[in-house]
Design a protein around this motif. Structure first.
Motif, PDB file in Angstrom:
ATOM      1  N   VAL A  39     -25.062  -5.892 -19.343  1.00 33.92           N
ATOM      2  CA  VAL A  39     -24.892  -6.255 -17.936  1.00 33.92           C
ATOM      3  C   VAL A  39     -24.090  -5.146 -17.257  1.00 33.92           C
ATOM      4  CG1 VAL A  39     -23.959  -7.955 -16.317  1.00 33.92           C
ATOM      5  CG2 VAL A  39     -24.950  -8.719 -18.489  1.00 33.92           C
ATOM      6  N   LEU A  40     -24.702  -4.495 -16.279  1.00 32.11           N
ATOM      7  CA  LEU A  40     -24.067  -3.446 -15.483  1.00 32.11           C
ATOM      8  C   LEU A  40     -23.836  -3.996 -14.085  1.00 32.11           C
ATOM      9  CD1 LEU A  40     -23.333  -0.458 -14.649  1.00 32.11           C
ATOM     10  CD2 LEU A  40     -25.806  -0.122 -14.289  1.00 32.11           C
ATOM     11  N   TRP A  41     -22.570  -3.976 -13.640  1.00 32.59           N
ATOM     12  CA  TRP A  41     -22.260  -4.438 -12.278  1.00 32.59           C
ATOM     13  C   TRP A  41     -22.228  -3.249 -11.343  1.00 32.59           C
ATOM     14  CZ3 TRP A  41     -17.089  -5.558  -9.576  1.00 32.59           C
ATOM     15  CH2 TRP A  41     -17.309  -6.267  -8.387  1.00 32.59           C
ATOM     16  N   LEU A  42     -22.912  -3.401 -10.196  1.00 33.81           N
ATOM     17  CA  LEU A  42     -23.008  -2.322  -9.229  1.00 33.81           C
ATOM     18  C   LEU A  42     -22.331  -2.663  -7.908  1.00 33.81           C
ATOM     19  CD1 LEU A  42     -26.684  -1.395 -10.057  1.00 33.81           C
ATOM     20  CD2 LEU A  42     -24.659  -0.023 -10.567  1.00 33.81           C
ATOM     21  N   GLY A  43     -21.496  -3.708  -7.911  1.00 34.25           N
ATOM     22  CA  GLY A  43     -20.804  -4.127  -6.696  1.00 34.25           C
ATOM     23  C   GLY A  43     -21.529  -5.272  -6.013  1.00 34.25           C
ATOM     24  N   THR A 268     -13.053 -21.069 -20.744  1.00 37.17           N
ATOM     25  CA  THR A 268     -13.930 -20.061 -20.147  1.00 37.17           C
ATOM     26  C   THR A 268     -13.349 -18.668 -20.342  1.00 37.17           C
ATOM     27  OG1 THR A 268     -14.773 -21.594 -18.477  1.00 37.17           O
ATOM     28  CG2 THR A 268     -14.951 -19.239 -17.992  1.00 37.17           C
ATOM     29  N   ARG A 269     -14.177 -17.748 -20.750  1.00 34.24           N
ATOM     30  CA  ARG A 269     -13.760 -16.356 -20.882  1.00 34.24           C
ATOM     31  C   ARG A 269     -14.172 -15.611 -19.610  1.00 34.24           C
ATOM     32  NH1 ARG A 269     -15.233 -12.006 -25.696  1.00 34.24           N
ATOM     33  NH2 ARG A 269     -13.750 -10.407 -25.022  1.00 34.24           N
ATOM     34  N   VAL A 270     -13.194 -15.082 -18.883  1.00 34.32           N
ATOM     35  CA  VAL A 270     -13.443 -14.364 -17.639  1.00 34.32           C
ATOM     36  C   VAL A 270     -13.494 -12.874 -17.941  1.00 34.32           C
ATOM     37  CG1 VAL A 270     -12.647 -13.928 -15.287  1.00 34.32           C
ATOM     38  CG2 VAL A 270     -12.278 -16.178 -16.338  1.00 34.32           C
ATOM     39  N   HIS A 271     -14.499 -12.197 -17.362  1.00 36.51           N
ATOM     40  CA  HIS A 271     -14.689 -10.770 -17.605  1.00 36.51           C
ATOM     41  C   HIS A 271     -14.572 -10.018 -16.279  1.00 36.51           C
ATOM     42  CE1 HIS A 271     -16.414 -11.646 -21.645  1.00 36.51           C
ATOM     43  NE2 HIS A 271     -16.925 -12.698 -21.034  1.00 36.51           N
ATOM     44  N   PRO A 272     -13.363  -9.631 -15.848  1.00 38.88           N
ATOM     45  CA  PRO A 272     -13.244  -8.824 -14.634  1.00 38.88           C
ATOM     46  C   PRO A 272     -13.886  -7.449 -14.870  1.00 38.88           C
ATOM     47  CG  PRO A 272     -11.118  -9.730 -15.320  1.00 38.88           C
ATOM     48  CD  PRO A 272     -12.055  -9.897 -16.468  1.00 38.88           C
ATOM     49  N   MET A 273     -14.674  -6.999 -13.917  1.00 35.43           N
ATOM     50  CA  MET A 273     -15.345  -5.712 -14.050  1.00 35.43           C
ATOM     51  C   MET A 273     -15.087  -4.859 -12.814  1.00 35.43           C
ATOM     52  SD  MET A 273     -19.054  -6.946 -15.590  1.00 35.43           S
ATOM     53  CE  MET A 273     -19.630  -5.292 -16.006  1.00 35.43           C
ATOM     54  N   ASP A 277     -19.048  -0.643 -14.486  1.00 39.25           N
ATOM     55  CA  ASP A 277     -18.738  -1.129 -15.834  1.00 39.25           C
ATOM     56  C   ASP A 277     -19.949  -1.835 -16.444  1.00 39.25           C
ATOM     57  OD1 ASP A 277     -16.162  -0.217 -15.650  1.00 39.25           O
ATOM     58  OD2 ASP A 277     -15.231  -2.194 -15.411  1.00 39.25           O
ATOM     59  N   LYS A 278     -20.020  -1.763 -17.774  1.00 39.92           N
ATOM     60  CA  LYS A 278     -21.068  -2.448 -18.526  1.00 39.92           C
ATOM     61  C   LYS A 278     -20.428  -3.365 -19.558  1.00 39.92           C
ATOM     62  CE  LYS A 278     -24.199   1.550 -18.331  1.00 39.92           C
ATOM     63  NZ  LYS A 278     -24.930   2.537 -19.163  1.00 39.92           N
ATOM     64  N   LEU A 279     -21.042  -4.504 -19.793  1.00 40.68           N
ATOM     65  CA  LEU A 279     -20.643  -5.414 -20.858  1.00 40.68           C
ATOM     66  C   LEU A 279     -21.868  -5.766 -21.692  1.00 40.68           C
ATOM     67  CD1 LEU A 279     -18.286  -7.971 -19.060  1.00 40.68           C
ATOM     68  CD2 LEU A 279     -17.611  -6.212 -20.698  1.00 40.68           C
ATOM     69  N   ASN A 280     -21.634  -6.016 -22.973  1.00 39.98           N
ATOM     70  CA  ASN A 280     -22.705  -6.457 -23.872  1.00 39.98           C
ATOM     71  C   ASN A 280     -22.413  -7.872 -24.347  1.00 39.98           C
ATOM     72  OD1 ASN A 280     -24.468  -4.125 -24.017  1.00 39.98           O
ATOM     73  ND2 ASN A 280     -22.780  -3.104 -25.085  1.00 39.98           N
ATOM     74  N   PHE A 281     -23.444  -8.682 -24.378  1.00 40.31           N
ATOM     75  CA  PHE A 281     -23.332 -10.069 -24.846  1.00 40.31           C
ATOM     76  C   PHE A 281     -24.354 -10.305 -25.963  1.00 40.31           C
ATOM     77  CE2 PHE A 281     -21.746 -10.075 -20.553  1.00 40.31           C
ATOM     78  CZ  PHE A 281     -20.641 -10.912 -20.605  1.00 40.31           C
TER      79      PHE A 281
END
Length: 281
Positions: A39-43, A268-273, A277-281
């Motif tokens: 998951v890549l967040w672009l704003g 709940t696990r919160v992932h501030p980005m 930034d990229k995250l893998n699940f």
């Protein structure tokens, strides 16, 4: 007789063990879609999701005019291939770059049915790139990918510059939606779009059981941090949340820190980005 029986039993057990050993040493086929989800967040509400099967899903692409978009992604080609394009509603900070991406990759723009009808009638995109579906409708926009439209509590218009008058016009954008995105391995993402609080969030969470929720927290136009925390804690009880839709507009003042403080102790696990930034699940 007892000795013969014991001998036969021992032989049977030995044969069974040998058979099991043969089965265990046979190579197992990897399960379909067993890889990671990136998951890549672009704003704002724009994400690029790369599925375990290698499909690329882009949501709410407001990139070129988004002050938070990393510079390299202001070039739409930097996204690489796009297999699935999803837009939750017609506001410019969700819809803006979607038509160009649809034409660039020759992929349908999937969004609220009435929004897409307006897009087609205005000639923004040809009919084959604006298929229609609606809330609780489920589509398969790419092999192994299922997307269901769900409720969002918001509004939707399309601002279109009329080429005949060179003036901006406001056109009906249908009712906004969120998306339940189910990937090849069964992993489910709830992109909430822009939304305020509504109690059917509880139903959506219980019925679709999302593994990851992309949740607006900016306030003013969507849930503020305290609203989002209440929804998370009381109704959604999400496993994972990525806060979104904050910081790009001066009115969207909510922050992940405020959201987490309001949320308090939770499962709940919160992932501030940060955008990029990229995250893998």
């Amino acid at each position: 007789m007892k000795k013969t029986f014991r001998t036969l039993a021992a032989c049977a057990l030995a044969a069974l063990a040998a058979g099991c050993a043969q089965v265990q040493t046979a190579p197992a086929a990897p399960p379909t879609g067993a890889g990671k989800t990136e998951v890549l967040w672009l704003g704002q509400a724009a994400f690029r999701i790369t599925t375990p099967g290698g499909k690329v899903i882009v949501t709410d692409p407001w990139l070129r005019a988004n002050p938070l978009t990393p510079p390299e992604y202001k070039n739409l080609a930097a996204l690489g291939k796009v297999d699935v394009l999803l837009v939750t509603h017609g506001h410019g900070d969700h819809f803006a770059d979607a038509p160009d991406l649809a034409r660039m990759h020759n992929v349908p723009l999937w969004g609220p049915g009435d929004m897409n009808q307006t897009v087609g009638l205005l000639g923004i995109l040809p009919p084959n790139l604006v298929p229609r579906f609606n809330k609780t409708g489920t589509i398969t926009p790419a092999p192994g990918i299922k997307v269901t439209a769900v409720r969002a509590e918001h509004s939707s218009v399309i601002v279109w510059k009329n080429p005949a008058t060179n003036k901006d016009e406001s056109h009906y954008g249908g009712e906004p939606v969120g998306f339940i995105i189910e990937l090849e391995n069964g992993f489910r993402i709830w992109h909430m779009g822009d939304t305020g609080l509504f109690s059917d969030m509880k139903f959506i969470a219980e019925y679709y059981k999302p593994d990851l929720v992309l949740m607006p927290i900016g306030g003013h136009f969507t849930m503020a941090p305290a609203d989002a925390a209440y929804a998370t804690r009381e109704w959604i009880k999400a496993k994972n949340v990525i806060p979104m839709h904050y910081g790009a507009n001066p009115l969207g003042k909510g922050t992940p820190e405020e959201y987490m403080r309001s949320l308090g102790p939770t499962g709940t696990r919160v992932h501030p980005m940060k955008p990029g930034d990229k995250l893998n699940f």
